[in-house]
Scaffold this motif. Sequence first.
Motif, PDB file in Angstrom:
ATOM      1  N   UNK A  73       1.199  -1.084   0.489  1.00 57.57           N
ATOM      2  CA  UNK A  73      -0.315  -0.255  -0.011  1.00 57.57           C
ATOM      3  C   UNK A  73       0.570   1.797  -0.139  1.00 57.57           C
ATOM      4  N   UNK A  74       2.009   1.111   0.258  1.00 52.39           N
ATOM      5  CA  UNK A  74       2.812   2.466   0.947  1.00 52.39           C
ATOM      6  C   UNK A  74       3.517   2.704  -0.951  1.00 52.39           C
ATOM      7  N   UNK A  75       3.931   1.522  -1.374  1.00 57.26           N
ATOM      8  CA  UNK A  75       4.438   1.604  -3.052  1.00 57.26           C
ATOM      9  C   UNK A  75       3.308   2.920  -4.165  1.00 57.26           C
ATOM     10  N   UNK A  76       1.647   2.105  -3.024  1.00 58.06           N
ATOM     11  CA  UNK A  76       0.764   3.109  -4.439  1.00 58.06           C
ATOM     12  C   UNK A  76       0.907   3.892  -3.689  1.00 58.06           C
ATOM     13  N   UNK A  77       0.479   4.680  -2.822  1.00 59.03           N
ATOM     14  CA  UNK A  77       0.269   5.816  -2.012  1.00 59.03           C
ATOM     15  C   UNK A  77       1.020   6.771  -3.160  1.00 59.03           C
ATOM     16  N   UNK A  78       3.108   6.147  -3.021  1.00 58.74           N
ATOM     17  CA  UNK A  78       3.602   7.012  -3.092  1.00 58.74           C
ATOM     18  C   UNK A  78       3.106   6.885  -4.672  1.00 58.74           C
ATOM     19  N   UNK A  79       2.868   6.248  -6.025  1.00 59.10           N
ATOM     20  CA  UNK A  79       2.711   6.771  -6.919  1.00 59.10           C
ATOM     21  C   UNK A  79       2.058   8.159  -7.554  1.00 59.10           C
ATOM     22  N   UNK A  80       0.276   7.573  -6.432  1.00 54.35           N
ATOM     23  CA  UNK A  80      -0.805   8.758  -6.923  1.00 54.35           C
ATOM     24  C   UNK A  80       0.255   9.874  -6.189  1.00 54.35           C
ATOM     25  N   UNK A  81       0.772   9.776  -4.646  1.00 49.90           N
ATOM     26  CA  UNK A  81       1.288  11.578  -4.618  1.00 49.90           C
ATOM     27  C   UNK A  81       2.540  11.999  -6.135  1.00 49.90           C
ATOM     28  N   UNK A  82       2.699  11.003  -6.433  1.00 47.11           N
ATOM     29  CA  UNK A  82       4.239  11.920  -7.324  1.00 47.11           C
ATOM     30  C   UNK A  82       3.216  11.999  -8.735  1.00 47.11           C
ATOM     31  N   UNK A  83       1.575  12.010  -9.306  1.00 45.83           N
ATOM     32  CA  UNK A  83       1.371  12.138  -9.980  1.00 45.83           C
ATOM     33  C   UNK A  83       0.361  13.091  -9.929  1.00 45.83           C
ATOM     34  N   UNK A  84       0.097  13.428  -8.822  1.00 47.00           N
ATOM     35  CA  UNK A  84      -0.176  14.227  -8.178  1.00 47.00           C
ATOM     36  C   UNK A  84       0.749  15.863  -8.037  1.00 47.00           C
ATOM     37  N   UNK A  85       1.276  15.590  -7.315  1.00 46.52           N
ATOM     38  CA  UNK A  85       3.222  16.375  -7.486  1.00 46.52           C
ATOM     39  C   UNK A  85       3.583  16.837  -9.189  1.00 46.52           C
ATOM     40  N   UNK A  86       3.003  16.103  -9.871  1.00 46.85           N
ATOM     41  CA  UNK A  86       4.078  16.310 -11.158  1.00 46.85           C
ATOM     42  C   UNK A  86       2.778  17.080 -12.491  1.00 46.85           C
ATOM     43  N   UNK A  87       1.435  16.307 -12.128  1.00 47.11           N
ATOM     44  CA  UNK A  87       0.378  16.245 -12.422  1.00 47.11           C
ATOM     45  C   UNK A  87      -1.096  17.685 -12.081  1.00 47.11           C
ATOM     46  N   UNK A  88      -1.030  17.281 -11.030  1.00 48.46           N
ATOM     47  CA  UNK A  88      -2.443  18.343 -10.424  1.00 48.46           C
ATOM     48  C   UNK A  88      -3.319  17.912 -10.676  1.00 48.46           C
ATOM     49  N   UNK A  89      -3.227  16.200 -11.590  1.00 46.64           N
ATOM     50  CA  UNK A  89      -4.647  15.989 -11.627  1.00 46.64           C
ATOM     51  C   UNK A  89      -4.247  14.863 -12.311  1.00 46.64           C
ATOM     52  N   UNK A  90      -5.713  13.879 -12.225  1.00 48.93           N
ATOM     53  CA  UNK A  90      -5.910  13.164 -12.477  1.00 48.93           C
ATOM     54  C   UNK A  90      -6.940  11.820 -13.636  1.00 48.93           C
ATOM     55  N   UNK A  91      -6.634  11.941 -14.799  1.00 45.04           N
ATOM     56  CA  UNK A  91      -8.141  11.725 -15.598  1.00 45.04           C
ATOM     57  C   UNK A  91      -8.971  10.548 -15.580  1.00 45.04           C
ATOM     58  N   UNK A  92      -7.746   9.625 -15.785  1.00 47.52           N
ATOM     59  CA  UNK A  92      -8.414   7.705 -15.918  1.00 47.52           C
ATOM     60  C   UNK A  92      -7.140   6.926 -15.029  1.00 47.52           C
ATOM     61  N   UNK A  93      -8.088   6.119 -14.647  1.00 46.06           N
ATOM     62  CA  UNK A  93      -6.916   4.799 -14.182  1.00 46.06           C
ATOM     63  C   UNK A  93      -7.919   3.592 -14.142  1.00 46.06           C
ATOM     64  N   UNK A  94      -7.302   2.869 -14.982  1.00 47.51           N
ATOM     65  CA  UNK A  94      -6.770   1.421 -15.258  1.00 47.51           C
ATOM     66  C   UNK A  94      -7.037   0.953 -14.153  1.00 47.51           C
ATOM     67  N   UNK A  95      -8.220  -0.234 -14.217  1.00 43.00           N
ATOM     68  CA  UNK A  95      -7.240  -1.253 -12.152  1.00 43.00           C
ATOM     69  C   UNK A  95      -6.962  -2.346 -13.037  1.00 43.00           C
ATOM     70  N   UNK A  96      -5.816  -2.455 -12.841  1.00 41.92           N
ATOM     71  CA  UNK A  96      -5.473  -3.845 -14.593  1.00 41.92           C
ATOM     72  C   UNK A  96      -4.924  -4.587 -13.094  1.00 41.92           C
ATOM     73  N   UNK A  97      -3.646  -4.359 -12.472  1.00 48.33           N
ATOM     74  CA  UNK A  97      -2.269  -5.171 -11.678  1.00 48.33           C
ATOM     75  C   UNK A  97      -3.021  -6.495 -11.181  1.00 48.33           C
ATOM     76  N   UNK A  98      -2.842  -7.526 -11.494  1.00 51.67           N
ATOM     77  CA  UNK A  98      -3.015  -9.031 -10.654  1.00 51.67           C
ATOM     78  C   UNK A  98      -2.075  -9.404 -10.750  1.00 51.67           C
ATOM     79  N   UNK A  99      -2.024 -10.578  -9.890  1.00 46.92           N
ATOM     80  CA  UNK A  99      -1.476 -11.943  -9.980  1.00 46.92           C
ATOM     81  C   UNK A  99      -1.832 -13.383 -10.400  1.00 46.92           C
ATOM     82  N   UNK A 100      -1.348 -13.975 -11.469  1.00 48.40           N
ATOM     83  CA  UNK A 100      -1.750 -14.749 -11.950  1.00 48.40           C
ATOM     84  C   UNK A 100      -0.450 -16.067 -12.599  1.00 48.40           C
ATOM     85  N   UNK A 101      -0.896 -16.821 -11.811  1.00 51.28           N
ATOM     86  CA  UNK A 101       0.049 -17.747 -11.448  1.00 51.28           C
ATOM     87  C   UNK A 101      -0.023 -19.074 -12.688  1.00 51.28           C
ATOM     88  N   UNK A 102       0.826 -19.594 -12.972  1.00 53.15           N
ATOM     89  CA  UNK A 102       1.227 -20.499 -13.691  1.00 53.15           C
ATOM     90  C   UNK A 102       0.578 -21.168 -13.706  1.00 53.15           C
TER      91      UNK A 102
END
Length: 285
Positions: A73-102
């Motif tokens: 969760x801390x790494x996830x929070x960090x990416x949103x903090x960076x986007x806020x600092x660099x862009x001031x906004x976020x328009x689209x989030x695509x939730x795709x991250x997952x674990x696919x076991x072989x």
Amino acid sequence: MPNPYIALVTGASRGAGKGIALALGAAGATVYVTGRSQQEGNAPLPGTIHATAAEVTRLGGHGIALACDHADDAQVEAIFTRIRNEQGRLDVLVNNATVLHDELIRPAPFWEKPLELVNILDVGLRSAYVASWHAARMMAAQRDGLIAFTSSFGASCYMHGAAYGAQKVGVDKFAKDMAVDLREFNVAAVSIWMGMLKTERTERVVAAHPDQYAGFSELAESPQFTGRLVDALYRDPQRAQKSGLVLVGAELAHEYGITDIDGRQPPSHREQLGGPVQAHPAIVA
């Protein structure tokens, strides 16, 4: 609506996430791509976040790679903090991250597969909630945005076992319920059912079992196809009418007049695999 818009695609080193990021980049978006793979060889399959980001830029967008383990969760929070600092906004989030076991697609009852398959409920379901929580705070404040979840017909029929199915049902319900909370803020939430995908993983499986997967290419979608749909949804001035819906990607493409990168119109598999169940209009606060 800002143009170019700012997007975040999670789990975009390869597969569906990479394709979605490329399609958004081709539409001119600034696309942040997350994942764990930073060097070739870090994972059994090819692809890195840096390669995806570079391809986004080559296609006309602006790709930015952010290393992130979505189980943290801390790494996830960090990416949103960076986007806020660099862009001031976020328009689209695509939730795709997952674990696919072989072992996911091996035909066997769930108890004969490794217990680790349940990790799809951590990175795939829980992680999508965490990312959406951060995104919603930004989007509600700017009173605009789109949160999309990648899902599949596995939310309707038996597909790869209980853990996979529960994750898909879960993100569908996220879209339905988050849409209720986001309605007054002009932020839409949708879940998109993808069909069979031509990815690095499926290419390996098809090559190993050519007879079993005969005809696969004629039915499968490119990963970019869903990205084209996400772009069209965000640009749709009536997107609020679709908020809270579980959408079959191939059917949405017919509505928008969108084709895959090879010019084909991928088929819907509703008749064979079932269709989405939409939310009941009752709201219990």
